[in-house]
Design an enzyme around this catalytic site. Structure first.
Site, PDB file in Angstrom:
ATOM      1  N   ASP A  67      76.235  76.878  51.694  1.00  0.00           N
ATOM      2  CA  ASP A  67      76.727  75.485  51.404  1.00  0.00           C
ATOM      3  C   ASP A  67      78.140  75.741  50.888  1.00  0.00           C
ATOM      4  OD1 ASP A  67      75.947  76.708  48.933  1.00  0.00           O
ATOM      5  OD2 ASP A  67      74.438  75.191  48.457  1.00  0.00           O
ATOM      6  N   ASN A 136      65.756  70.922  40.161  1.00  0.00           N
ATOM      7  CA  ASN A 136      65.254  69.909  40.726  1.00  0.00           C
ATOM      8  C   ASN A 136      64.325  70.093  42.205  1.00  0.00           C
ATOM      9  OD1 ASN A 136      67.471  70.161  42.606  1.00  0.00           O
ATOM     10  ND2 ASN A 136      68.161  67.868  42.045  1.00  0.00           N
ATOM     11  N   HIS A 138      65.948  71.884  44.845  1.00  0.00           N
ATOM     12  CA  HIS A 138      66.815  71.845  45.830  1.00  0.00           C
ATOM     13  C   HIS A 138      67.118  73.137  46.445  1.00  0.00           C
ATOM     14  CE1 HIS A 138      70.719  72.038  43.104  1.00  0.00           C
ATOM     15  NE2 HIS A 138      70.688  73.052  43.744  1.00  0.00           N
ATOM     16  N   GLU A 143      69.204  68.047  48.186  1.00  0.00           N
ATOM     17  CA  GLU A 143      68.786  67.202  47.245  1.00  0.00           C
ATOM     18  C   GLU A 143      67.578  66.640  47.434  1.00  0.00           C
ATOM     19  OE1 GLU A 143      69.915  68.123  44.517  1.00  0.00           O
ATOM     20  OE2 GLU A 143      72.180  67.604  44.148  1.00  0.00           O
TER      21      GLU A 143
HETATM   22  C1  GLP Z   1      73.481  75.426  43.185  1.00  0.00           C
HETATM   23  C2  GLP Z   1      73.493  76.057  44.696  1.00  0.00           C
HETATM   24  C3  GLP Z   1      72.164  76.578  45.378  1.00  0.00           C
HETATM   25  C4  GLP Z   1      71.657  77.606  44.030  1.00  0.00           C
HETATM   26  C5  GLP Z   1      71.119  76.579  43.025  1.00  0.00           C
HETATM   27  C6  GLP Z   1      70.793  77.404  41.762  1.00  0.00           C
HETATM   28  O1  GLP Z   1      74.000  74.141  43.165  1.00  0.00           O
HETATM   29  N1  GLP Z   1      74.087  75.106  45.758  1.00  0.00           N
HETATM   30  O2  GLP Z   1      72.246  77.390  46.334  1.00  0.00           O
HETATM   31  O3  GLP Z   1      70.557  78.199  44.436  1.00  0.00           O
HETATM   32  O4  GLP Z   1      72.082  75.593  42.708  1.00  0.00           O
HETATM   33  O5  GLP Z   1      71.837  77.715  40.971  1.00  0.00           O
HETATM   34  P1  GLP Z   1      71.724  79.027  40.056  1.00  0.00           P
HETATM   35  O6  GLP Z   1      71.219  80.150  40.678  1.00  0.00           O
HETATM   36  O7  GLP Z   1      73.111  79.124  39.353  1.00  0.00           O
HETATM   37  O8  GLP Z   1      70.792  78.365  38.832  1.00  0.00           O
END
Ligand code: GLP
Length: 266
Positions: A67, A136, A138, A143
């Site tokens: 993304d 959440n 995702h 989302e």
């Molecule tokens: C982000 C990314 C995801 C990621 C998630 C968790 O917003 N878009 O790909 O896995 O949220 O992030 P983190 O690993 O920093 O907790």
């Protein structure tokens, strides 16, 4: 779905890095799906160390990011393009021409999403997709309420996700409101999924992903339909799972006793 519960974040990164290394050793031209965020950083560090030690090469591999924030050019240090360049492409020695990030700065984001889908298909699909998980539930930036059939497209970010990611920006107001993300259908096409989660703030999402119910309210729960998905979590992230004894017994039987855990692989 295989659930691997390990003592801490280091052990999680060791195990997941091993799975990536085993793939790339057996298939040097593997196509990797690479996640951003803090969760996979330990994986990339271990793989980079193995590359530096001459034990592993990603020179023939390809990578597709999940993304990108909408409206951020690749030069912006907060962009996922910058993250991938700094954590993946350079440290792992990938050919930049074979590393792809959705073009969140495109004038026509729908066309950019379609082009990204075509590029993944043109590379033969993703062999192993590394995933983190949002609090959440995702994955990518899909989302809650995302369609299980979705492909790469524009999504609005929830307030919780923007607040969670504000630590990477100056303030909440600086976090983009939209993104261009692989869809759940895109992610599910990967031949193998390795999701890593660390910390108690991921416990509810991990339980929802692994033990359901399968619902768009927890997008990661779609992984229950994937034939080869592995969740690698630390004790804190495993705290709300109910079948922990079963997962531990299965892991001991399948991995620990045969020595197929830890990093680097022998
Ligand atoms: C982000 C990314 C995801 C990621 C998630 C968790 O917003 N878009 O790909 O896995 O949220 O992030 P983190 O690993 O920093 O907790």
């Amino acid at each position: 779905m295989e659930v691997v519960i390990l003592p801490d974040g280091d052990a999680v990164a060791d195990h997941a890095a091993r799975l990536v290394a085993e793939l790339v050793r057996s298939r040097p031209d593997a196509v990797l799906g690479v996640a951003t965020g803090s969760s996979p950083v330990g994986i990339y560090r271990r793989l980079a160390a193995a590359v530096d030690a001459g034990e592993l090469s990603f020179a023939r591999a390809a990578a597709f990011a999940l993304d990108e924030y909408a409206g951020l050019p690749p030069e912006d240090p907060h962009s996922y393009a910058a993250y991938i360049a700094g954590h993946v492409t350079g440290p792992l020695g990938l050919d930049p021409a074979r590393v792809h990030v959705p073009d969140g700065n495109a004038a026509d984001l729908a066309a950019a999403g379609a082009a990204y889908e075509a590029a993944i298909a043109g590379a033969g699909g993703v062999d192993l997709q590394i995933l983190g998980i949002g609090a959440n539930g995702h994955i990518g930036f899909n989302e809650p309420s995302s369609s299980f059939a979705s492909r790469t497209r524009v999504k609005a970010l929830t307030r919780q996700t923007r607040e969670d990611n504000a630590r990477f920006f100056g303030s909440l107001a600086d976090v983009p409101t939209h993104c261009l993300t692989q869809g759940l259908g895109t992610i599910m096409d990967a031949r193998r999924i390795v999701l890593v989660a660390q910390g108690s703030h991921k416990a509810a999402a991990v339980a929802g992903a692994a033990e359901g119910p399968v619902t768009a309210m927890c997008p990661a729960s779609v992984l229950q339909f994937h034939p080869d998905a592995v969740l690698v979590v630390d004790e804190a992230a495993a705290a709300q799972l109910t079948l922990t004894d079963y997962y531990r017994t299965a892991y001991e039987a399948d991995h620990a006793k045969r020595g197929t855990h830890g990093f680097p692989p022998q």
